[in-house]
Motif scaffolding. Structure first.
Motif, PDB file in Angstrom:
ATOM      1  N   ASP A 158      20.059  72.960  74.148  1.00  0.00           N
ATOM      2  CA  ASP A 158      21.025  74.037  74.374  1.00  0.00           C
ATOM      3  C   ASP A 158      22.481  73.564  74.317  1.00  0.00           C
ATOM      4  N   PRO A 159      22.866  72.508  75.073  1.00  0.00           N
ATOM      5  CA  PRO A 159      24.282  72.112  75.054  1.00  0.00           C
ATOM      6  C   PRO A 159      24.740  71.549  73.712  1.00  0.00           C
ATOM      7  N   ALA A 160      23.810  71.022  72.904  1.00  0.00           N
ATOM      8  CA  ALA A 160      24.182  70.530  71.576  1.00  0.00           C
ATOM      9  C   ALA A 160      24.619  71.695  70.695  1.00  0.00           C
ATOM     10  N   LEU A 161      23.846  72.774  70.713  1.00  0.00           N
ATOM     11  CA  LEU A 161      24.224  73.950  69.934  1.00  0.00           C
ATOM     12  C   LEU A 161      25.510  74.573  70.472  1.00  0.00           C
ATOM     13  N   ALA A 209      27.057  62.727  53.013  1.00  0.00           N
ATOM     14  CA  ALA A 209      26.916  63.815  52.046  1.00  0.00           C
ATOM     15  C   ALA A 209      27.801  65.012  52.402  1.00  0.00           C
ATOM     16  N   GLY A 210      28.568  64.899  53.485  1.00  0.00           N
ATOM     17  CA  GLY A 210      29.523  65.940  53.816  1.00  0.00           C
ATOM     18  C   GLY A 210      29.155  66.863  54.954  1.00  0.00           C
ATOM     19  N   HIS A 211      28.045  66.582  55.663  1.00  0.00           N
ATOM     20  CA  HIS A 211      27.619  67.454  56.759  1.00  0.00           C
ATOM     21  C   HIS A 211      28.017  66.859  58.105  1.00  0.00           C
ATOM     22  N   PRO A 212      28.604  67.652  58.995  1.00  0.00           N
ATOM     23  CA  PRO A 212      28.781  67.193  60.377  1.00  0.00           C
ATOM     24  C   PRO A 212      27.394  67.038  61.018  1.00  0.00           C
ATOM     25  N   VAL A 213      27.205  65.965  61.773  1.00  0.00           N
ATOM     26  CA  VAL A 213      25.897  65.685  62.358  1.00  0.00           C
ATOM     27  C   VAL A 213      26.077  65.336  63.831  1.00  0.00           C
ATOM     28  N   LEU A 214      25.250  65.937  64.670  1.00  0.00           N
ATOM     29  CA  LEU A 214      25.232  65.595  66.090  1.00  0.00           C
ATOM     30  C   LEU A 214      23.851  65.055  66.429  1.00  0.00           C
ATOM     31  N   ASP A 234      23.456  61.443  76.293  1.00  0.00           N
ATOM     32  CA  ASP A 234      24.434  60.975  75.310  1.00  0.00           C
ATOM     33  C   ASP A 234      24.202  61.627  73.957  1.00  0.00           C
ATOM     34  N   GLY A 235      25.269  61.716  73.190  1.00  0.00           N
ATOM     35  CA  GLY A 235      25.187  62.200  71.822  1.00  0.00           C
ATOM     36  C   GLY A 235      26.269  61.542  70.985  1.00  0.00           C
ATOM     37  N   LEU A 236      26.063  61.503  69.677  1.00  0.00           N
ATOM     38  CA  LEU A 236      27.049  60.924  68.767  1.00  0.00           C
ATOM     39  C   LEU A 236      27.295  61.920  67.638  1.00  0.00           C
ATOM     40  N   LEU A 237      28.562  62.316  67.501  1.00  0.00           N
ATOM     41  CA  LEU A 237      28.957  63.255  66.464  1.00  0.00           C
ATOM     42  C   LEU A 237      29.505  62.480  65.277  1.00  0.00           C
ATOM     43  N   TYR A 238      28.892  62.694  64.117  1.00  0.00           N
ATOM     44  CA  TYR A 238      29.320  62.059  62.868  1.00  0.00           C
ATOM     45  C   TYR A 238      30.110  63.102  62.076  1.00  0.00           C
ATOM     46  N   LEU A 239      31.383  62.821  61.819  1.00  0.00           N
ATOM     47  CA  LEU A 239      32.210  63.757  61.077  1.00  0.00           C
ATOM     48  C   LEU A 239      32.572  63.163  59.720  1.00  0.00           C
ATOM     49  N   PRO A 240      32.294  63.886  58.638  1.00  0.00           N
ATOM     50  CA  PRO A 240      32.602  63.382  57.302  1.00  0.00           C
ATOM     51  C   PRO A 240      34.101  63.371  57.048  1.00  0.00           C
ATOM     52  N   PRO A 241      34.546  62.705  55.996  1.00  0.00           N
ATOM     53  CA  PRO A 241      35.983  62.700  55.672  1.00  0.00           C
ATOM     54  C   PRO A 241      36.511  64.126  55.538  1.00  0.00           C
TER      55      PRO A 241
END
Length: 209
Positions: free
Chosen positions: A118-121, A87-92, A42-49
């Motif tokens: 590997d699959p995250a990148l 702070a404006g960075h996409p985070v996985l 599992d992974g969670l992608l955090y996307l800023p506004p």
């Protein structure tokens, strides 16, 4: 003379989120990542506004990797992920085979964790991110350092380690020596090598004690 108080006055204040008021501005995307050896994490992608525009894609994306007893949703990975996204960075933030005590009770083998990163990148590259920072906490710090040393991925623009032990085996050995462990670290390590040879991944004598 007793005075009646509403029950709500007797209850403690509810515990409020640690991460501030702006979390609702973020877009969260729950993902699954498939590895080359047939695992799925599992992974969670955090996307800023405003994520998705050229300005956001130009900013470094961050891959966050948990420690030995954690996972992609809890503790330091959660705090760091929210903070960086705000702070404006996409985070996985990702799980690996070492998550949730995987190193003790699951199939966690440190030398195979590059297959989990590997699959995250690859996912971030598909999303258009050309610069990526690897951030690891505790054992995750060892995982991301090991990953970049092996892969030397050109899109990795930075490596950030939090609570990074100089050496996991050496840290364990020093702790055992300090507290007078019996049997000693050296004796247990020798016994493990004898039992797991010649192939630790296929040994039928692998056990927890």
């Amino acid at each position: 003379m007793s005075r009646w108080l509403p029950s709500s006055r007797l209850l403690p204040e509810p515990r409020r989120p640690f991460f501030g008021r702006d979390d609702k501005r973020l877009r969260l995307e729950l993902l699954t990542l498939d590895t080359e050896d047939g695992q799925r994490w599992d992974g969670l992608l955090y996307l800023p506004p405003g994520a998705g525009g050229r300005r956001t894609v130009a900013r470094p994306a961050v891959v966050v990797v948990h420690g030995s007893i954690g996972n992609f949703l809890s503790g330091v990975p959660r705090t760091v992920s929210f903070g960086l996204a705000q702070a404006g960075h996409p985070v996985l933030s990702i799980n690996t085979r070492m998550a949730n005590y995987g190193v003790f009770f699951g199939g966690g083998l440190l030398h195979r964790t590059p297959l989990d990163i590997d699959p995250a990148l690859a996912l971030l590259r598909r999303r258009g991110y050309e610069r990526i920072v690897l951030l690891g906490y505790s054992m995750g710090a060892t995982m991301v350092t090991n990953y970049q040393a092996l892969r030397q991925a050109p899109e990795v623009a930075g490596l950030c380690t939090v609570a990074h032990p100089l050496s996991l085996p050496d840290s364990l050995r020093r702790r055992w020596v300090r507290y007078g462990a019996r049997p000693s670290y050296e004796k247990v390590a020798r016994r493990a090598r004898e039992r797991l040879m010649p192939d630790p991944e296929r040994s039928e004598r692998d056990e927890i004690f």
